[in-house]
Design a protein around this motif. Structure first.
Motif, PDB file in Angstrom:
ATOM      1  N   PHE A  88      -7.314  -4.177   8.440  1.00  0.00           N
ATOM      2  CA  PHE A  88      -7.044  -2.748   8.548  1.00  0.00           C
ATOM      3  C   PHE A  88      -7.308  -2.299   9.971  1.00  0.00           C
ATOM      4  O   PHE A  88      -8.233  -2.771  10.627  1.00  0.00           O
ATOM      5  N   ARG A 107      -4.310  -9.039   4.816  1.00  0.00           N
ATOM      6  CA  ARG A 107      -4.131  -8.099   5.915  1.00  0.00           C
ATOM      7  C   ARG A 107      -5.481  -7.589   6.405  1.00  0.00           C
ATOM      8  O   ARG A 107      -6.452  -7.550   5.665  1.00  0.00           O
ATOM      9  N   ARG A 114     -12.628 -11.812   6.377  1.00  0.00           N
ATOM     10  CA  ARG A 114     -12.328 -11.392   5.013  1.00  0.00           C
ATOM     11  C   ARG A 114     -10.939 -11.861   4.611  1.00  0.00           C
ATOM     12  O   ARG A 114     -10.677 -12.178   3.452  1.00  0.00           O
ATOM     13  N   VAL A 167     -16.560 -10.803  -1.779  1.00  0.00           N
ATOM     14  CA  VAL A 167     -15.478 -10.129  -2.507  1.00  0.00           C
ATOM     15  C   VAL A 167     -14.192 -10.959  -2.503  1.00  0.00           C
ATOM     16  O   VAL A 167     -13.682 -11.296  -3.567  1.00  0.00           O
ATOM     17  N   PRO A 168     -13.661 -11.359  -1.314  1.00  0.00           N
ATOM     18  CA  PRO A 168     -12.482 -12.230  -1.374  1.00  0.00           C
ATOM     19  C   PRO A 168     -12.767 -13.580  -2.028  1.00  0.00           C
ATOM     20  O   PRO A 168     -11.885 -14.134  -2.692  1.00  0.00           O
ATOM     21  N   LEU A 209      -9.726 -15.582   1.840  1.00  0.00           N
ATOM     22  CA  LEU A 209      -8.793 -15.525   0.710  1.00  0.00           C
ATOM     23  C   LEU A 209      -7.867 -16.743   0.698  1.00  0.00           C
ATOM     24  O   LEU A 209      -7.145 -16.962  -0.248  1.00  0.00           O
ATOM     25  N   ALA A 213      -1.587  -9.592  -2.423  1.00  0.00           N
ATOM     26  CA  ALA A 213      -2.676 -10.365  -1.828  1.00  0.00           C
ATOM     27  C   ALA A 213      -2.911 -11.637  -2.632  1.00  0.00           C
ATOM     28  O   ALA A 213      -3.170 -12.697  -2.074  1.00  0.00           O
ATOM     29  N   PHE A 262       0.821  -1.207   0.000  1.00  0.00           N
ATOM     30  CA  PHE A 262       0.000   0.000   0.000  1.00  0.00           C
ATOM     31  C   PHE A 262       0.860   1.265   0.000  1.00  0.00           C
ATOM     32  O   PHE A 262       0.409   2.324  -0.401  1.00  0.00           O
ATOM     33  N   ARG A 322     -13.271  -0.969   8.192  1.00  0.00           N
ATOM     34  CA  ARG A 322     -14.230  -0.460   7.221  1.00  0.00           C
ATOM     35  C   ARG A 322     -14.803  -1.615   6.443  1.00  0.00           C
ATOM     36  O   ARG A 322     -14.314  -1.961   5.386  1.00  0.00           O
ATOM     37  N   PRO A 323     -15.843  -2.259   6.971  1.00  0.00           N
ATOM     38  CA  PRO A 323     -16.487  -3.315   6.188  1.00  0.00           C
ATOM     39  C   PRO A 323     -17.197  -2.683   4.994  1.00  0.00           C
ATOM     40  O   PRO A 323     -17.276  -1.461   4.898  1.00  0.00           O
ATOM     41  N   TYR A 324     -17.699  -3.518   4.088  1.00  0.00           N
ATOM     42  CA  TYR A 324     -18.507  -2.987   2.992  1.00  0.00           C
ATOM     43  C   TYR A 324     -19.878  -2.677   3.582  1.00  0.00           C
ATOM     44  O   TYR A 324     -20.721  -3.551   3.713  1.00  0.00           O
ATOM     45  N   TYR A 325     -20.056  -1.399   3.965  1.00  0.00           N
ATOM     46  CA  TYR A 325     -21.204  -1.013   4.785  1.00  0.00           C
ATOM     47  C   TYR A 325     -22.543  -1.377   4.182  1.00  0.00           C
ATOM     48  O   TYR A 325     -23.474  -1.724   4.887  1.00  0.00           O
ATOM     49  N   HIS A 334      -2.874  -5.625  -4.811  1.00  0.00           N
ATOM     50  CA  HIS A 334      -3.699  -6.768  -5.215  1.00  0.00           C
ATOM     51  C   HIS A 334      -2.851  -7.939  -5.645  1.00  0.00           C
ATOM     52  O   HIS A 334      -3.222  -9.104  -5.486  1.00  0.00           O
TER      53      HIS A 334
END
Lengths: 255, 336
Positions: free
Chosen positions: A87, A85, A165, A104-105, A169, A79, A55, A91-94, A76
């Motif tokens: 954070f 990782r 999350r 998503v993963p 993966l 990953a 990042f 910040r989840p996908y609200y 990406h």
């Protein structure tokens, strides 16, 4: 096989303008261990994670993952190779329900190739696999919690969701950026078995932590940072007795 | 004595889980499908209802064309997080592409419109590529600039008809083909996108909006996702542009006009962002409104602004979200 070095960081440096956030940090992590990174506020722990996971681009130094140079790769891509990782600021996908956060993963190219957690989700059954993962990590399956909007979950569940999350993966290494902070003692007590379970599954964990007592219950080795420099490394109880570590936390007059 | 109490209509549905509807009775199916069917049937018979008013029949076309652009704006801004102020870029490129195919290469209409939609979308995606790493207001500003840039280029170089535009583009053979082309495509895009955003890949798009860092950390290339999204949105915009060019038998600089950027955004605000159907309803209100206001002359803009302001002040969540909530709150009397 037990002593295989999975991640090797050598002479990593990063400065933001005049501020030296990391100065020549080197360390190695063995496969399957829990490696803790401690240090007072502003000592460069999160910057270190950001540099390794792509990042932030480090100014100098090298990061090797399984003998492959991954310095300066895009996040990406790193990953995709198997370094997940969390954070520090959750910040989840609200706008999505908790279990849909894991789609998503599970949809990512890595999960499509290898299958997600324990090889599931390869054949489009992602919803079931997502709920399985959430159950694994402490969401009660038969309750409504996995189906609630992620934004309405309490902090403890949001932290678990961050971890979920990652494991969706099917990574080899997970960087946990302060997963214990902001949790109550009982919530932490619920998290520790999860972390031990992940270790049993053969995942290497690198944990950045402020809550030293809880970290030392699980960590095999720790490293201490202060003002971007490595000041100690080794067995948790030796590191905490180290004079420079005590100075960093308490100030030199406290000794 | 018989006692009655009130019960919400959706009680049997909502009581199970949020969002996952287990359908067990005919009434429940009707309750869920009712509004949808009403909309589809309503829009399909609209040209017949307006048979007596030929002027308003023409308005249906432009209304639907705007609705498609509005859906594409709603999709990009509320499901991918790219606020695109360049709706006019899509219509302009689509219109000019179909004009080139039809006028210079004399492709028939049924070939030039789809071709213009696809190739125009590719073109738009390529020109927007440099802007994709930008987020929020920066992306908005850059996209606002693009339509101005292209209209100035055409004007300055005097290419493609210059300020006169390209006229003599093939028109639709009859009014019904004209209406139903755009109505069916609108329904296709609307329900297609609604399905798409709830599929697994659609959830990834929504993830990019909520938290693109976490999407990166999941090993997904965010730029690729944004490219797909821009392509889908510009496909819809370019179709609208190509359709309008054939409708007016002319492609000119006004296809790059600010109207095509602003009215879809206003429609989305009025209708309620993030619902897709709200964008459609918003343009079904705004476009006829601006037709009515034509008679008011220059006062038109003033009235238009007042209506917009009233909506934003009193129904800032958007009409559709408000109606949805009210619909779910319908109650009936049941015996205790």
């Amino acid at each position: 096989m037990k002593e295989e070095i999975i991640l090797s960081v050598s002479n990593l440096s990063k400065s933001f303008g005049g501020l030296k956030a990391l100065i020549d940090v080197s360390f190695q992590v063995k496969r399957g261990e829990i490696f803790g990174i401690i240090g007072p506020n502003g000592s460069g722990k999160t910057t270190l994670i950001n540099c390794i996971t792509g990042f932030i681009k480090p100014d100098s130094g090298k990061v090797h993952f399984k003998d492959r140079d991954i310095t300066g790769f895009k996040p990406h891509k790193i990953a995709h190779m198997g370094i997940a990782r969390t954070f520090q600021i959750m910040r989840p996908y609200y706008s999505l329900p908790a279990y849909k956060n894991l789609i998503v993963p599970l949809w990512s190219p890595r999960a499509k190739k290898l299958g997600g957690w324990r090889g599931g989700g390869k054949h489009g059954d992602r919803d079931t696999v997502a709920v399985d993962i959430l159950e694994e990590i402490g969401f009660e399956r038969d309750s409504r919690v996995p189906y609630k909007l992620a934004s309405t979950l309490p902090t403890g569940y949001q932290k678990r969701l961050e971890l979920a999350r990652c494991i969706a993966l099917r990574p080899e290494v997970i960087f946990c950026d302060e997963v214990f902070s902001g949790l109550s003692m009982s919530e932490i007590a619920g998290m520790i078995p999860l972390i031990e379970k992940m270790k049993m599954e053969g995942i290497t964990l690198i944990m950045v932590e402020h809550r030293l007592r809880e970290l030392f219950r699980v960590a095999d080795r720790v490293m201490a940072l202060n003002f971007g420099e490595k000041i100690a490394e080794g067995d948790p109880h030796e590191v905490i007795e180290d004079k420079r570590v005590k100075e960093a936390y308490l100030g030199s007059e406290g000794i | 004595m018989e006692q009655l109490r009130r019960e919400r209509l959706d009680r049997s549905l909502k009581v199970r889980t949020e969002g996952i509807y287990a359908i067990s009775a005919f009434e429940e199916i009707l309750y869920l499908l009712g509004p949808r069917l009403l909309f589809i049937v309503g829009i399909l018979i609209l040209p017949f209802i307006l048979e007596a008013a030929p002027y308003w029949k023409r308005v249906i076309n432009i209304m639907c064309a705007y609705a498609i652009i509005a859906i594409s704006f709603d999709f990009l801004s509320n499901f991918v997080g790219l606020v695109c102020l360049g709706g006019a870029l899509f219509t302009g490129i689509g219109g000019y592409f179909t004009a080139i195919y039809n006028h210079y290469f004399s492709f028939p209409m049924y070939l030039s419109i789809p071709l213009a939609a696809v190739s125009g979308a590719l073109f738009c995606t390529v020109v927007l590529l440099p802007a994709l790493p930008l987020r929020g207001v920066y992306f908005a500003i850059v996209t606002l600039m693009y339509p101005l840039l292209f209209s100035r280029i055409i004007e300055a170089l005097n290419i493609l008809g210059g300020t006169n535009g390209i006229s003599g583009i093939q028109s639709f053979p009859n009014p019904y083909i004209e209406h139903y082309t755009v109505i069916l495509i609108l329904l296709f895009f609307l329900f297609g996108l609604r399905r798409f955003v709830n599929e697994d890949i659609g959830l990834v798009f929504r993830g990019v909006k909520d938290n693109d860092q976490a999407v990166k950390a999941s090993g997904i290339n965010v730029t690729t996702i944004k490219i797909y999204a821009v392509f889908i949105a510009s496909l819809m915009g370019c179709f609208s542009g190509a359709y309008i060019a054939h409708l007016y038998m002319w492609a000119g600089l006004s296809l790059f006009a600010l109207d095509f950027s602003i009215i879809p955004i206003a429609s989305t605000v009025i209708g309620g962002g993030g619902t897709l159907i709200g964008a459609v309803i918003g343009s079904f209100i705004l476009v006829p409104l601006s037709e009515i206001l034509r008679e008011a002359g220059t006062l038109r803009i003033v009235i238009y602004c007042v209506v917009l302001t009233l909506f934003i002040v009193f129904k800032s969540e958007g009409l559709m979200i408000y109606l949805q909530r009210k619909y779910h709150q319908f109650e009936r009397w049941v015996k205790v």
